[in-house]
Design an enzyme around this catalytic site. Structure first.
Site, PDB file in Angstrom:
ATOM      1  N   HIS A 241      17.069 -82.559 -12.660  1.00 56.45           N
ATOM      2  CA  HIS A 241      16.963 -83.102 -11.586  1.00 56.45           C
ATOM      3  C   HIS A 241      17.607 -83.293  -9.754  1.00 56.45           C
ATOM      4  O   HIS A 241      19.145 -83.516 -10.099  1.00 56.45           O
ATOM      5  CB  HIS A 241      16.781 -84.133 -10.958  1.00 56.45           C
ATOM      6  CG  HIS A 241      16.001 -84.612  -9.360  1.00 56.45           C
ATOM      7  ND1 HIS A 241      16.933 -85.082  -8.586  1.00 56.45           N
ATOM      8  CD2 HIS A 241      14.597 -84.673  -9.140  1.00 56.45           C
ATOM      9  CE1 HIS A 241      15.444 -85.212  -7.810  1.00 56.45           C
ATOM     10  NE2 HIS A 241      14.835 -85.847  -7.902  1.00 56.45           N
TER      11      HIS A 241
ATOM     12  N   ASP B 264      19.710 -84.607  -7.060  1.00 51.76           N
ATOM     13  CA  ASP B 264      20.057 -85.818  -7.314  1.00 51.76           C
ATOM     14  C   ASP B 264      20.513 -86.170  -8.369  1.00 51.76           C
ATOM     15  O   ASP B 264      21.846 -86.615  -8.454  1.00 51.76           O
ATOM     16  CB  ASP B 264      19.186 -86.814  -6.676  1.00 51.76           C
ATOM     17  CG  ASP B 264      18.865 -86.585  -5.719  1.00 51.76           C
ATOM     18  OD1 ASP B 264      19.222 -85.928  -4.689  1.00 51.76           O
ATOM     19  OD2 ASP B 264      17.109 -86.955  -5.235  1.00 51.76           O
ATOM     20  N   LYS B 265      20.797 -85.638 -10.008  1.00 58.01           N
ATOM     21  CA  LYS B 265      20.755 -86.078 -10.939  1.00 58.01           C
ATOM     22  C   LYS B 265      22.324 -85.084 -11.019  1.00 58.01           C
ATOM     23  O   LYS B 265      23.157 -85.817 -11.979  1.00 58.01           O
ATOM     24  CB  LYS B 265      20.071 -86.575 -12.038  1.00 58.01           C
ATOM     25  CG  LYS B 265      19.664 -87.866 -12.024  1.00 58.01           C
ATOM     26  CD  LYS B 265      20.325 -88.964 -13.096  1.00 58.01           C
ATOM     27  CE  LYS B 265      20.160 -90.230 -11.757  1.00 58.01           C
ATOM     28  NZ  LYS B 265      21.545 -91.227 -11.058  1.00 58.01           N
TER      29      LYS B 265
ATOM     30  N   GLU C 171      31.804 -88.043  -3.320  1.00 54.84           N
ATOM     31  CA  GLU C 171      30.376 -87.521  -3.177  1.00 54.84           C
ATOM     32  C   GLU C 171      29.718 -85.900  -2.768  1.00 54.84           C
ATOM     33  O   GLU C 171      30.713 -85.510  -3.263  1.00 54.84           O
ATOM     34  CB  GLU C 171      29.573 -88.087  -1.428  1.00 54.84           C
ATOM     35  CG  GLU C 171      29.721 -89.498  -1.445  1.00 54.84           C
ATOM     36  CD  GLU C 171      29.602 -90.539  -1.606  1.00 54.84           C
ATOM     37  OE1 GLU C 171      28.134 -89.853  -2.651  1.00 54.84           O
ATOM     38  OE2 GLU C 171      29.459 -91.971  -2.149  1.00 54.84           O
TER      39      GLU C 171
ATOM     40  N   GLU D 226      36.638 -90.080  -1.361  1.00 54.91           N
ATOM     41  CA  GLU D 226      38.481 -90.041  -0.955  1.00 54.91           C
ATOM     42  C   GLU D 226      39.264 -90.238  -2.128  1.00 54.91           C
ATOM     43  O   GLU D 226      38.200 -90.957  -3.038  1.00 54.91           O
ATOM     44  CB  GLU D 226      38.727 -91.625  -0.266  1.00 54.91           C
ATOM     45  CG  GLU D 226      38.499 -91.296   0.988  1.00 54.91           C
ATOM     46  CD  GLU D 226      36.421 -91.154   1.275  1.00 54.91           C
ATOM     47  OE1 GLU D 226      35.913 -90.475   1.781  1.00 54.91           O
ATOM     48  OE2 GLU D 226      36.244 -92.637   0.419  1.00 54.91           O
TER      49      GLU D 226
ATOM     50  N   LYS E  10      10.769 -84.595 -13.594  1.00 55.49           N
ATOM     51  CA  LYS E  10      10.378 -86.167 -13.521  1.00 55.49           C
ATOM     52  C   LYS E  10       9.888 -87.038 -14.065  1.00 55.49           C
ATOM     53  O   LYS E  10       8.905 -85.605 -14.669  1.00 55.49           O
ATOM     54  CB  LYS E  10      10.155 -86.132 -11.944  1.00 55.49           C
ATOM     55  CG  LYS E  10      10.853 -85.805 -11.161  1.00 55.49           C
ATOM     56  CD  LYS E  10      10.421 -85.926  -9.271  1.00 55.49           C
ATOM     57  CE  LYS E  10      10.804 -87.300  -8.810  1.00 55.49           C
ATOM     58  NZ  LYS E  10      10.335 -87.170  -7.419  1.00 55.49           N
TER      59      LYS E  10
ATOM     60  N   PHE F 254       5.806 -75.340 -11.374  1.00 57.12           N
ATOM     61  CA  PHE F 254       6.672 -75.380 -11.263  1.00 57.12           C
ATOM     62  C   PHE F 254       7.587 -74.786 -11.562  1.00 57.12           C
ATOM     63  O   PHE F 254       8.631 -74.826 -12.539  1.00 57.12           O
ATOM     64  CB  PHE F 254       6.905 -76.828 -11.585  1.00 57.12           C
ATOM     65  CG  PHE F 254       8.461 -78.105 -11.690  1.00 57.12           C
ATOM     66  CD1 PHE F 254       9.166 -76.875 -10.304  1.00 57.12           C
ATOM     67  CD2 PHE F 254       8.388 -79.193 -11.535  1.00 57.12           C
ATOM     68  CE1 PHE F 254      10.377 -78.342 -10.197  1.00 57.12           C
ATOM     69  CE2 PHE F 254       9.411 -79.651 -11.434  1.00 57.12           C
ATOM     70  CZ  PHE F 254      10.652 -79.346 -10.389  1.00 57.12           C
TER      71      PHE F 254
ATOM     72  N   ASP G  42      14.899 -78.343  -4.116  1.00 60.07           N
ATOM     73  CA  ASP G  42      15.647 -79.060  -3.825  1.00 60.07           C
ATOM     74  C   ASP G  42      17.092 -79.721  -2.817  1.00 60.07           C
ATOM     75  O   ASP G  42      17.404 -79.848  -4.659  1.00 60.07           O
ATOM     76  CB  ASP G  42      14.383 -80.257  -3.914  1.00 60.07           C
ATOM     77  CG  ASP G  42      14.559 -81.678  -2.622  1.00 60.07           C
ATOM     78  OD1 ASP G  42      15.207 -81.230  -1.577  1.00 60.07           O
ATOM     79  OD2 ASP G  42      13.870 -82.749  -3.154  1.00 60.07           O
ATOM     80  N   ALA G  43      17.658 -79.568  -2.492  1.00 65.99           N
ATOM     81  CA  ALA G  43      18.922 -79.933  -1.498  1.00 65.99           C
ATOM     82  C   ALA G  43      18.496 -81.414  -2.978  1.00 65.99           C
ATOM     83  O   ALA G  43      18.302 -83.023  -3.212  1.00 65.99           O
ATOM     84  CB  ALA G  43      19.246 -80.639  -0.540  1.00 65.99           C
TER      85      ALA G  43
ATOM     86  N   ARG H 221      21.123 -91.287  -4.553  1.00 66.92           N
ATOM     87  CA  ARG H 221      19.545 -90.974  -4.174  1.00 66.92           C
ATOM     88  C   ARG H 221      18.954 -91.150  -5.518  1.00 66.92           C
ATOM     89  O   ARG H 221      17.781 -91.668  -5.156  1.00 66.92           O
ATOM     90  CB  ARG H 221      19.500 -89.915  -3.682  1.00 66.92           C
ATOM     91  CG  ARG H 221      19.707 -89.462  -2.228  1.00 66.92           C
ATOM     92  CD  ARG H 221      19.151 -89.162  -1.565  1.00 66.92           C
ATOM     93  NE  ARG H 221      19.238 -87.235  -2.046  1.00 66.92           N
ATOM     94  CZ  ARG H 221      18.448 -86.542  -1.644  1.00 66.92           C
ATOM     95  NH1 ARG H 221      17.833 -86.054  -0.303  1.00 66.92           N
ATOM     96  NH2 ARG H 221      18.006 -85.277  -2.018  1.00 66.92           N
ATOM     97  N   LYS H 222      19.320 -91.695  -6.482  1.00 66.83           N
ATOM     98  CA  LYS H 222      18.696 -92.305  -7.460  1.00 66.83           C
ATOM     99  C   LYS H 222      18.749 -93.495  -8.616  1.00 66.83           C
ATOM    100  O   LYS H 222      18.885 -93.983  -9.539  1.00 66.83           O
ATOM    101  CB  LYS H 222      17.793 -91.672  -8.257  1.00 66.83           C
ATOM    102  CG  LYS H 222      17.308 -90.007  -8.063  1.00 66.83           C
ATOM    103  CD  LYS H 222      16.097 -90.126  -8.046  1.00 66.83           C
ATOM    104  CE  LYS H 222      15.286 -89.471  -7.331  1.00 66.83           C
ATOM    105  NZ  LYS H 222      15.797 -89.167  -6.225  1.00 66.83           N
TER     106      LYS H 222
ATOM    107  N   LYS I 111      32.254 -93.497  -8.303  1.00 67.28           N
ATOM    108  CA  LYS I 111      33.028 -94.618  -7.954  1.00 67.28           C
ATOM    109  C   LYS I 111      33.681 -95.031  -8.816  1.00 67.28           C
ATOM    110  O   LYS I 111      32.514 -95.144 -10.294  1.00 67.28           O
ATOM    111  CB  LYS I 111      32.120 -95.462  -7.232  1.00 67.28           C
ATOM    112  CG  LYS I 111      31.169 -94.928  -6.142  1.00 67.28           C
ATOM    113  CD  LYS I 111      30.345 -96.909  -5.515  1.00 67.28           C
ATOM    114  CE  LYS I 111      29.676 -96.035  -4.484  1.00 67.28           C
ATOM    115  NZ  LYS I 111      28.478 -96.952  -3.438  1.00 67.28           N
TER     116      LYS I 111
ATOM    117  N   LYS J   9      35.424-100.341  -7.165  1.00 63.35           N
ATOM    118  CA  LYS J   9      34.411-100.538  -6.780  1.00 63.35           C
ATOM    119  C   LYS J   9      33.622-101.335  -7.271  1.00 63.35           C
ATOM    120  O   LYS J   9      32.619-101.067  -7.693  1.00 63.35           O
ATOM    121  CB  LYS J   9      33.949 -99.171  -6.414  1.00 63.35           C
ATOM    122  CG  LYS J   9      34.088 -98.644  -4.738  1.00 63.35           C
ATOM    123  CD  LYS J   9      35.551 -97.961  -5.615  1.00 63.35           C
ATOM    124  CE  LYS J   9      36.364 -96.534  -4.619  1.00 63.35           C
ATOM    125  NZ  LYS J   9      37.408 -96.563  -4.672  1.00 63.35           N
TER     126      LYS J   9
ATOM    127  N   ASP K 242      30.134-102.383  -5.848  1.00 71.85           N
ATOM    128  CA  ASP K 242      29.078-101.686  -6.196  1.00 71.85           C
ATOM    129  C   ASP K 242      29.132-101.574  -7.803  1.00 71.85           C
ATOM    130  O   ASP K 242      27.269-101.672  -8.416  1.00 71.85           O
ATOM    131  CB  ASP K 242      28.702-100.655  -5.591  1.00 71.85           C
ATOM    132  CG  ASP K 242      28.332-101.448  -3.890  1.00 71.85           C
ATOM    133  OD1 ASP K 242      28.095-101.563  -3.697  1.00 71.85           O
ATOM    134  OD2 ASP K 242      28.786-100.002  -3.217  1.00 71.85           O
TER     135      ASP K 242
END
Length: 393
Positions: free
Chosen positions: A16, A18-19, A44, A57, A170, A235, A243-244, A249-250, A270, A274, A276
Site C-alpha cells: 500500500h 502509505d505503507k 517523512e 531532520e 487492503k 485493480f 495513489d500517493a 497515514r495508517k 522516528k 520521540k 510518540d
C-alpha cells in the site's frame, strides 16, 4: 461495555502506498541507528508515480553519517524487497530526492542530557497502549485477522504461489461479538492489485480460500454476498502509481484497529527519543503484561509528556471493569517497577533496548501483536507479569 455487537477493523499490505512510505522512513531510521545508536531521525517520505521524496531532520556522529548515496541505496532496496517493478513505480528507475537536514538546535537542547538535566521527551503528546484477551497475542481479533489475511497474500506473492498478485492490497474484517467475545465473521473485504487481465472470478475463489485458511473453523460467513473481493471490479493500477503515499497515514492500522484510543502521533520514521513511538511501545508493553498476568481481560494505558521534560506528566490505567484489582493499585505498582526507569524516555529506551536498528520490521502488518524475536518487538514480551502479580498480591 456492550455485550453483543459488530466491530470492524482494516489493514493494508506492505505494498500500500502509505505503507511503502512508512517502510522507507523506518529503513532510514535503521540505517542511522545502525551507524550511531544515539542518532536522531525524523524522516517523512512521499511516494507517487515513479518518485520518492524524503524530508526531515537527522543528527548522527559525523564520521559515520550515511551519505546521500547510502540513503538512496537503502530506499531502493526497501522498495525492491516489497516487490515494486512496475512501469509506474519501479525500485530501480523511480526518481529519488533527499531533503533531510540537521536537527533543530532548539529541539536538541530540550532532548539532550546536560548537567543535572536528564534526557527529555522529543515532543509533547499523549500515547496509548492496549491489550485484551481476544487472541493469543492479546490483540483485538478484528485487526489481528485483518493483518493475517494480508500477510498470507504477501507470503503467496513472494513465494510465487500466487504470481498473479501485485503488492498493493487492503483487507477489512467485521466480526460478531456475543457476550463480549468474537464469535464469527459477518463481512469480509479484500481489494488486491493483480496482474493485467486476471480473471476476477478466479481471484475471488483464491481470496475466499485465504479467508478460510486464516479464520478459525466455523467463522466464515454463510452468505456469499457477505464476502467482497475487489468490489470496484478491477485493480490493475495500484501502489504509488495509483495513489500517493505518505508516512504516518495508517496509524490505526499500526495499532489496534480502532478498538482502543490513539494519541495521534505516528511511529514510523522516528528514532526512540520521540515518545510518540517509544512511549506507545511502553504503554503496550505494560497493558499486555497486565492482561497476561491475569489482572484484567482488557486494559488501556495512557501516558503524557512535555517536550524537553523527562518524567511523564501522567499515567492512566483503565481495565474497563475487567480488573481483579483496582486500576489505581495497578498505577501504583507500575511506579514501583525499577527497570522501567520511571517511564522517562531514557528509561523506556534502556528497558526495551530501543536504540537498535529494529524498526523496518514494524512498518507493515502492525507494530503490536507480533512475536518477539531476538531484538525485534521487545515490547511484546510478557516478562513483567510475575513482577506485577507479586506487587499486587
Amino acid at each position: 461495555m456492550r455485550s453483543n455487537y459488530l466491530f470492524t477493523s482494516e489493514s493494508v499490505s506492505e505494498g500500500h502506498p502509505d505503507k511503502v512510505a512508512d517502510q522507507i522512513s523506518d529503513a532510514v531510521v535503521d540505517l542511522f541507528i545502525g551507524r550511531d545508536a544515539e542518532a536522531r531521525v525524523a524522516c517523512e517520505t512521499l511516494v507517487t508515480t515513479n518518485r520518492i521524496v524524503l524530508a526531515g531532520e537527522v543528527r548522527c556522529q559525523l564520521e559515520v553519517t550515511p551519505t546521500i548515496a547510502d540513503i538512496e541505496a537503502e530506499v531502493r532496496e526497501t522498495v525492491k524487497r516489497i516487490g515494486y517493478e512496475q512501469h509506474g513505480f519501479h525500485w530501480q528507475y523511480a526518481d529519488f530526492a533527499c531533503h533531510l537536514h540537521g536537527q533543530s538546535a532548539d529541539i536538541a537542547q530540550g532532548v539532550d542530557e546536560a548537567g543535572n538535566k536528564d534526557e527529555g521527551a522529543g515532543d509533547q503528546g499523549i500515547m496509548f497502549g492496549f491489550a485484551c484477551d481476544e487472541t493469543p497475542d492479546l490483540m483485538p481479533a478484528t485487526i489481528h485477522y485483518s493483518h493475517r489475511i494480508l500477510e498470507k497474500l504477501a507470503e503467496h506473492r513472494h513465494s510465487g504461489t500466487a504470481d498473479f498478485l501485485e503488492p498493493d492490497s487492503k483487507s477489512q474484517v467485521t466480526l460478531a461479538y456475543e457476550n463480549g467475545k468474537p464469535m464469527r465473521a459477518v463481512k469480509l473485504v479484500v481489494s488486491t492489485q493483480h496482474a493485467k487481465g486476471y480473471d476476477q472470478a478466479k481471484l475471488r475463489d483464491y481470496v475466499k480460500g485465504v479467508f478460510a485458511d486464516v479464520l478459525p473453523s466455523g467463522w466464515m460467513p454463510n452468505d456469499d454476498d457477505a464476502i467482497f473481493v475487489n468490489p470496484t471490479g478491477l485493480f490493475e493500477i495500484g501502489g504509488p502509481d495509483g495513489d500517493a503515499g505518505l508516512t504516518g497515514r495508517k496509524i490505526i492500522v499500526d495499532t489496534y484497529g480502532g478498538a482502543a484510543p490513539h494519541g495521534g502521533g505516528a511511529f514510523s520514521g522516528k528514532d526512540p527519543t520521540k515518545v510518540d513511538r517509544s512511549a506507545a511501545y511502553a504503554a503496550r508493553y505494560l497493558a499486555k503484561n497486565i492482561v497476561a498476568a491475569g489482572l484484567a481481560r482488557r486494559c488501556t494505558i495512557q501516558l503524557a509528556y512535555a517536550i524537553g521534560v523527562s518524567e511523564p506528566l501522567s499515567l492512566y490505567v483503565d481495565t474497563h471493569g475487567t480488573g481483579t484489582v483496582g486500576d489505581d493499585a495497578i498505577e501504583l505498582a507500575i511506579g514501583k517497577i525499577e527497570r522501567l526507569g520511571g517511564l522517562t524516555p531514557r528509561g523506556i529506551r534502556t528497558c526495551l533496548g530501543l536504540n537498535r536498528p529494529i524498526y523496518s520490521r514494524t512498518a507493515a502488518y502492525g507494530h503490536f501483536g507480533r512475536a518477539p524475536e531476538g531484538d525485534l518487538f521487545p515490547w511484546e514480551k510478557t516478562d513483567l507479569k510475575d513482577e506485577l502479580k507479586a506487587l499486587l498480591a
